[in-house]
Write a protein that holds these residues in place. Structure first.
Motif, mmCIF file in Angstrom:
data_model
loop_
_atom_site.group_PDB
_atom_site.id
_atom_site.type_symbol
_atom_site.label_atom_id
_atom_site.label_comp_id
_atom_site.label_asym_id
_atom_site.label_seq_id
_atom_site.Cartn_x
_atom_site.Cartn_y
_atom_site.Cartn_z
ATOM 1 N N VAL A 176 -2.829 -10.186 -21.432
ATOM 2 C CA VAL A 176 -3.167 -10.076 -22.851
ATOM 3 C C VAL A 176 -1.976 -9.636 -23.695
ATOM 4 C CG1 VAL A 176 -4.514 -8.712 -24.503
ATOM 5 C CG2 VAL A 176 -5.623 -9.667 -22.469
ATOM 6 N N PHE A 177 -1.121 -8.792 -23.113
ATOM 7 C CA PHE A 177 -0.063 -8.167 -23.908
ATOM 8 C C PHE A 177 1.291 -8.865 -23.761
ATOM 9 C CE2 PHE A 177 -3.306 -4.922 -23.250
ATOM 10 C CZ PHE A 177 -3.507 -4.516 -24.563
ATOM 11 N N LYS A 178 1.242 -10.056 -23.241
ATOM 12 C CA LYS A 178 2.471 -10.787 -22.937
ATOM 13 C C LYS A 178 3.424 -10.855 -24.144
ATOM 14 C CE LYS A 178 4.214 -14.979 -20.910
ATOM 15 N NZ LYS A 178 4.154 -16.396 -21.109
ATOM 16 N N GLY A 179 4.650 -10.455 -23.888
ATOM 17 C CA GLY A 179 5.679 -10.606 -24.919
ATOM 18 C C GLY A 179 5.729 -9.516 -25.955
ATOM 19 N N ALA A 180 4.838 -8.562 -25.853
ATOM 20 C CA ALA A 180 4.849 -7.488 -26.861
ATOM 21 C C ALA A 180 6.068 -6.586 -26.651
ATOM 22 C CB ALA A 180 3.565 -6.659 -26.764
ATOM 23 N N PRO A 181 6.727 -6.212 -27.733
ATOM 24 C CA PRO A 181 7.908 -5.349 -27.598
ATOM 25 C C PRO A 181 7.514 -3.983 -27.042
ATOM 26 C CG PRO A 181 7.671 -6.194 -29.859
ATOM 27 C CD PRO A 181 6.406 -6.514 -29.131
ATOM 28 N N ILE A 182 8.396 -3.409 -26.258
ATOM 29 C CA ILE A 182 8.180 -2.050 -25.766
ATOM 30 C C ILE A 182 9.009 -1.107 -26.639
ATOM 31 C CG2 ILE A 182 8.433 -0.473 -23.807
ATOM 32 C CD1 ILE A 182 8.131 -2.891 -21.947
ATOM 33 N N ALA A 183 8.310 -0.276 -27.395
ATOM 34 C CA ALA A 183 9.002 0.654 -28.289
ATOM 35 C C ALA A 183 8.565 2.074 -27.957
ATOM 36 C CB ALA A 183 8.691 0.328 -29.750
ATOM 37 N N LEU A 184 9.383 3.041 -28.322
ATOM 38 C CA LEU A 184 9.084 4.439 -28.038
ATOM 39 C C LEU A 184 9.336 5.299 -29.269
ATOM 40 C CD1 LEU A 184 10.755 4.651 -24.507
ATOM 41 C CD2 LEU A 184 8.286 4.565 -24.996
ATOM 42 N N GLN A 185 8.983 6.553 -29.125
ATOM 43 C CA GLN A 185 9.093 7.480 -30.262
ATOM 44 C C GLN A 185 10.012 8.650 -29.895
ATOM 45 O OE1 GLN A 185 6.015 9.821 -33.260
ATOM 46 N NE2 GLN A 185 5.267 9.305 -31.263
ATOM 47 N N LEU A 186 10.785 9.077 -30.879
ATOM 48 C CA LEU A 186 11.645 10.239 -30.720
ATOM 49 C C LEU A 186 11.217 11.262 -31.781
ATOM 50 C CD1 LEU A 186 14.158 10.773 -28.885
ATOM 51 C CD2 LEU A 186 15.557 10.241 -30.892
ATOM 52 N N VAL A 187 11.088 12.516 -31.368
ATOM 53 C CA VAL A 187 10.556 13.547 -32.267
ATOM 54 C C VAL A 187 11.498 14.755 -32.285
ATOM 55 C CG1 VAL A 187 8.633 15.155 -32.591
ATOM 56 C CG2 VAL A 187 8.171 12.820 -31.831
ATOM 57 N N SER A 188 11.747 15.284 -33.466
ATOM 58 C CA SER A 188 12.607 16.477 -33.583
ATOM 59 C C SER A 188 11.799 17.642 -34.135
ATOM 60 C CB SER A 188 13.772 16.206 -34.531
ATOM 61 O OG SER A 188 13.311 16.133 -35.867
ATOM 62 N N GLN A 189 12.462 18.762 -34.333
ATOM 63 C CA GLN A 189 11.806 19.870 -35.024
ATOM 64 C C GLN A 189 11.532 19.479 -36.475
ATOM 65 O OE1 GLN A 189 13.396 23.877 -34.605
ATOM 66 N NE2 GLN A 189 14.088 23.457 -32.516
ATOM 67 N N ARG A 190 10.600 20.214 -37.069
ATOM 68 C CA ARG A 190 10.227 19.988 -38.458
ATOM 69 C C ARG A 190 11.451 20.133 -39.378
ATOM 70 N NH1 ARG A 190 5.728 23.574 -41.776
ATOM 71 N NH2 ARG A 190 5.156 21.943 -43.254
ATOM 72 N N PHE A 225 18.873 15.278 -38.222
ATOM 73 C CA PHE A 225 19.203 15.426 -36.809
ATOM 74 C C PHE A 225 18.496 14.354 -35.989
ATOM 75 C CE2 PHE A 225 18.541 17.072 -32.557
ATOM 76 C CZ PHE A 225 19.775 17.602 -32.237
ATOM 77 N N LEU A 226 17.253 14.095 -36.329
ATOM 78 C CA LEU A 226 16.473 13.090 -35.607
ATOM 79 C C LEU A 226 17.154 11.721 -35.658
ATOM 80 C CD1 LEU A 226 13.863 12.153 -34.171
ATOM 81 C CD2 LEU A 226 12.839 11.855 -36.430
ATOM 82 N N LEU A 227 17.606 11.333 -36.853
ATOM 83 C CA LEU A 227 18.255 10.025 -36.973
ATOM 84 C C LEU A 227 19.579 9.999 -36.211
ATOM 85 C CD1 LEU A 227 17.590 8.869 -40.644
ATOM 86 C CD2 LEU A 227 16.269 8.480 -38.559
ATOM 87 N N ALA A 228 20.298 11.100 -36.268
ATOM 88 C CA ALA A 228 21.571 11.153 -35.539
ATOM 89 C C ALA A 228 21.330 11.060 -34.030
ATOM 90 C CB ALA A 228 22.320 12.439 -35.902
ATOM 91 N N ALA A 229 20.288 11.740 -33.569
ATOM 92 C CA ALA A 229 19.954 11.666 -32.140
ATOM 93 C C ALA A 229 19.476 10.259 -31.785
ATOM 94 C CB ALA A 229 18.870 12.697 -31.799
ATOM 95 N N GLY A 230 18.710 9.657 -32.684
ATOM 96 C CA GLY A 230 18.240 8.297 -32.457
ATOM 97 C C GLY A 230 19.403 7.326 -32.334
ATOM 98 N N LYS A 231 20.445 7.581 -33.099
ATOM 99 C CA LYS A 231 21.625 6.714 -33.039
ATOM 100 C C LYS A 231 22.292 6.823 -31.662
ATOM 101 C CE LYS A 231 25.836 5.799 -35.652
ATOM 102 N NZ LYS A 231 26.860 6.490 -36.425
ATOM 103 N N ILE A 232 22.459 8.057 -31.197
ATOM 104 C CA ILE A 232 23.042 8.276 -29.867
ATOM 105 C C ILE A 232 22.215 7.530 -28.812
ATOM 106 C CG2 ILE A 232 23.372 10.017 -28.047
ATOM 107 C CD1 ILE A 232 25.423 10.386 -30.123
ATOM 108 N N ILE A 233 20.917 7.714 -28.888
ATOM 109 C CA ILE A 233 20.048 7.161 -27.843
ATOM 110 C C ILE A 233 20.032 5.643 -27.861
ATOM 111 C CG2 ILE A 233 17.613 7.011 -27.142
ATOM 112 C CD1 ILE A 233 17.487 10.061 -27.842
ATOM 113 N N THR A 234 19.936 5.070 -29.042
ATOM 114 C CA THR A 234 19.901 3.603 -29.087
ATOM 115 C C THR A 234 21.267 3.013 -28.697
ATOM 116 O OG1 THR A 234 20.279 3.686 -31.477
ATOM 117 C CG2 THR A 234 18.013 3.427 -30.738
#
Lengths: 544, 544
Positions: A512-526, A531-540
């Motif tokens: 049923v889910f054929k071809g669906a992209p696999i995406a994840l979430q990154l969460v920082s402190q409030r 910082f979250l975007l900077a960490a997201g850049k490193i990770i990606t």
């Protein structure tokens, strides 16, 4: 359908609204730019599920290139005169039109005003030799319930089909002042409270990677459109995952900023004044760099001068290096994610370790309580605000609306609501303390139990809504992987954690889910959006 | 007494609490440092109303000098070893003891732990030749409901007389880490919701400038103590004027910061989770420079790492020059201020004009609605939380408690509460817009309808609570003037704006308020605490 007694449905009254619905549908149809409409006969048939590659058949290489270029580059080129705003608008208008023909993701195109504005911006560059602002000429898609001046804003409610909003929402106004060109409004669900996008005005929006799947919601029109590359960047809103879940289902980037950094003023919804869990407004984009572009430009415009409810926190420049510690939360302890999501987590973990980033396990902490609290807050008024709007038109209650309305504990007293607020703050403190104690800078986790859901079937919001309750910002990013029925087999579970876990687990049928992209979430402190975007850049970067 | 049906009073049950009350009173009495207690026979008699000059009769010139020196100077001198923390503590402990004997402003002295800490800090300077932090050695007074580790924290409720708080409130913990020495806890009213300070545990606190007058409340113990110079700086809390009104009545400085900049975590009260109008915690001080010292030191310690509900907004350095525009609000349009307050406004206006500061009129905007909204928010739960605590001891309901409980519209539904939240945000936007449109940087206005109130008679909170609703920070400062029955004659009014106006107007009897300090309030835009203090500095310099 949960045991929900629909007291607001009134078929006779609803029939009186038919002309307004037809008018809205006609307005949408008439708003398409005729030159860009692909003849029905040339479109892939309903049996073709993955339509994501269709644009290559009907668009020129130049058009394809523009629509796949990041906004930061487009803005630079338009601001220097290398590319005209008109040309860029043409390309996106064309691809968005196709997206809409295939996915039903728009509620209204804004061609006339967009072309007029593009012309002015091109003249500005010709005259002054510089861009008008950091988003110069950028065509942007806007979720429907974010008001556009002098247009109907219905928030997915039939009863609001006469609701002409006299002013742009504050965020639209600010984006315009930065040079952006809102060119299309996108679909959302009835009541705004589904992780799906279907209502009795525009109908059902589909997922371009697999049209049997939902694009999620409530910013599902945005997700479908941006996933299809019919828009490079758009505006969504999120109170329980409504930016992040559509970003995940459609394989694009989405940021739910800390509430209070981007203005929700002028967003139409039921339930104004509900602030136990605040809605947040933020960008979805094809490229991570554009999420940063949006936030830095937007916050740089001092939006708090136009909305006193916003924090006066300037956008910081933050540098993050690989000394980062990433905590991986493989499940929330309530509902086990589907196999492709677990594969995604392992894939990212491996890439991070290879790149020298420290990875530790993040033990989930009382997520069942987080869900208990947040689900009770959404409709603490017993859905009075929503039922009033639904009852005003008598429109049928969509099963996903009914499901959402059955969340929580029904109408609360003010005392009960205050008690939940208190518990929420205790959790906010506890999570912050845990991140500090565990030495975790960002948490990597699912954005949804699976890669997507079949149309009309999303139910468990937990993986996103936990963070709404905690008001910790979340960034969704595609891993570059896609669900593969051969690889992502059924998890041979014989025991389940609870009924929800069992129900969600059984929704996973590999084909049923054929071809669906696999995406994840990154969460920082409030508040640590930067910082979250900077960490997201490193990770990606590690994923490349 | 308003028509309030007291359902919680239970004289029989209350009698069972008598031993705990007596224990608390004994604990207070025993906590006084015997060496500093002035024999009863040497104290001024009850007929002496103004006791503010009494310390000069029983304290040495050195002690008087220390207790009248600003904290910034004291900290520098203690940090360099010029003055010992012990000497400074002695001086304040002595003056605070006298203050308490005359005004009943303390709930508990913390002599043992304070002297122990002073000794350690003195040794630290001797060893390392530098201070431990920016508040090195500073004796500080703390409002009782701000928890102190391992002590009873009762918040003015008899039923909490067994409530031993195992941890310091976050703000106390941070102040200690900065070098401050909490040395005395100060009185507050039953339920914390009076602008007066009287309860069935500690009794009634008096105003040192005129002991027939109230020190206001709820931080009235702080106000009375600091007005008497028994403390150079202390911590109060404010949800409807509870820092500012005591600062005004007692002729000292007081800041209600924007809510969310200083931590209320660990403050005990009824009604946790009520966040429609948030309590704010902040400093009262003898000197304006110390308000800045408190805020810059405190925010510099990144308190948000210990309380996730705080904004992550660093303390900014702000320079303000005389190009400032001050809007004078001579009344809120609901209740006309008493003659000495109007004289204070005219005095400051004249001084500002002489100094070249631009002054314009600030036309009040719908303050009746602000009061209607905020007064309904305080007890939106129908006083359920308060009544539960009052009922647990059966203590009598003080008339001012009953009055406060009669504010607003009684118990609200969640829908009604949300509607008020929405209206509040509209007002926050409107006021911000008005300040921008009118070109007004700060608003100068009363902090109370009069210079003070007779004991047990404060009722109209509007001049402070308007700004709580709007969450605009407010700074109270003394003008240097005092009420004078000869100068401040009765306003010969024959017509009143409404019944409240009439009632408040008739409370003004010139001879009653003799010698009360005339203080005023300065208000900035939300979050602009730094700007507010900088503007306050300019304005108070003009008064010299």
């Amino acid at each position: 359908m949960p045991p929900y007694i629909d007291k607001t449905t009134d078929p006779v009254k609803f029939e009186t609204w038919r002309p307004q619905i037809e008018l809205a549908q006609k307005r949408l149809k008439d708003s398409l730019v005729a030159d860009f409409v692909v003849p029905q006969s040339d479109l892939p048939g309903d049996s073709v599920l993955d339509v994501s590659t269709f644009p290559a058949k009907v668009m020129s290489p130049a058009e394809l290139k523009i629509t796949e270029t990041d906004a930061s580059t487009l803005v630079l080129e338009m601001g220097s005169g290398k590319l005209s705003a008109k040309t860029v608008l043409d390309a996106f208008m064309k691809r968005a039109t196709i997206a809409h023909q295939l996915l039903n993701c728009a509620t209204e195109f804004l061609a006339d005003e967009a072309y007029e504005r593009a012309k002015l911006l091109d003249e500005y560059v010709q005259t002054y030799g510089k861009p008008i602002g950091p988003l110069h000429g950028l065509p942007m898609s806007i979720k429907e319930h974010v008001s556009i001046k002098n247009r109907v804003t219905n928030a997915g409610f039939v009863a609001l089909l006469n609701n002409v909003t006299p002013e742009d929402a504050t965020t639209v106004s600010i984006l315009r002042s930065l040079g952006a060109i809102p060119f299309v409004r996108t679909n959302e669900p009835q009541s705004l409270m589904h992780q799906d996008s279907c209502n009795y005005i525009t109908g059902v929006t589909l997922n371009g990677f697999n049209r049997k799947l939902s694009p999620s919601g409530s910013s599902g029109g945005e997700g479908a459109l941006i996933g299809f590359k019919g828009s490079v960047m758009g505006v969504g809103t999120d109170i329980g995952g409504s930016i992040r879940s559509p970003a995940a289902f459609n394989g694009c980037y989405g940021l739910r900023p800390t509430a209070g950094r981007v203005s929700s003023r002028g967003c139409i919804s039921a339930g104004g004044g509900q602030e136990s869990v605040k809605s947040s407004i933020g960008p979805l984009a094809q490229h991570l760099s554009d999420i940063e572009l949006f936030m830095s430009s937007y916050v740089g415009a001092k939006p708090w001068l136009q909305d006193a409810t916003l924090y006066r926190i300037p956008w910081k420049k933050v540098d993050v290096d690989k000394q980062l510690t990433v905590g991986i939360m493989r499940s929330d302890g309530v509902v086990k994610p589907h196999p492709p999501i677990l594969r995604g987590l392992e894939f990212v973990e491996k890439k991070l370790i290879e790149a020298g980033v420290k990875v530790v396990e993040w033990e989930p902490y009382k997520c069942d309580e987080l869900w208990e609290i947040v689900s009770s807050m959404y409709f603490a008024d017993g859905c009075a605000a929503q039922n009033k709007l639904l009852g005003a038109s008598g429109e049928p209650i969509h099963p996903l609306t009914a499901m959402a309305f059955s969340f929580g504990k029904g109408e609360l007293t003010v005392s009960e609501n205050q008690e939940l607020n208190y518990r929420r703050d205790e959790f906010r403190n506890k999570y912050q303390q845990l991140m500090i104690e565990r030495g975790v800078d960002v948490i990597l986790c699912p954005a949804y139990v699976g890669v997507a859901a079949e149309l009309g079937t999303t139910s468990y919001w937990g993986y996103c809504s936990h963070w709404n309750l905690l008001d910790q910002p979340g960034l969704v990013f595609p891993t570059g992987l896609y669900q593969d029925p051969v690889v992502d087999k059924v998890d041979p579970r014989t025991e389940y954690w609870n009924l929800t876990d069992e129900k969600e687990s059984q929704k996973y049928v590999p084909n049923v889910f054929k071809g669906a992209p696999i995406a994840l979430q990154l969460v920082s402190q409030r508040y640590e959006d930067e910082f979250l975007l900077a960490a997201g850049k490193i990770i990606t970067e590690c994923l490349r």
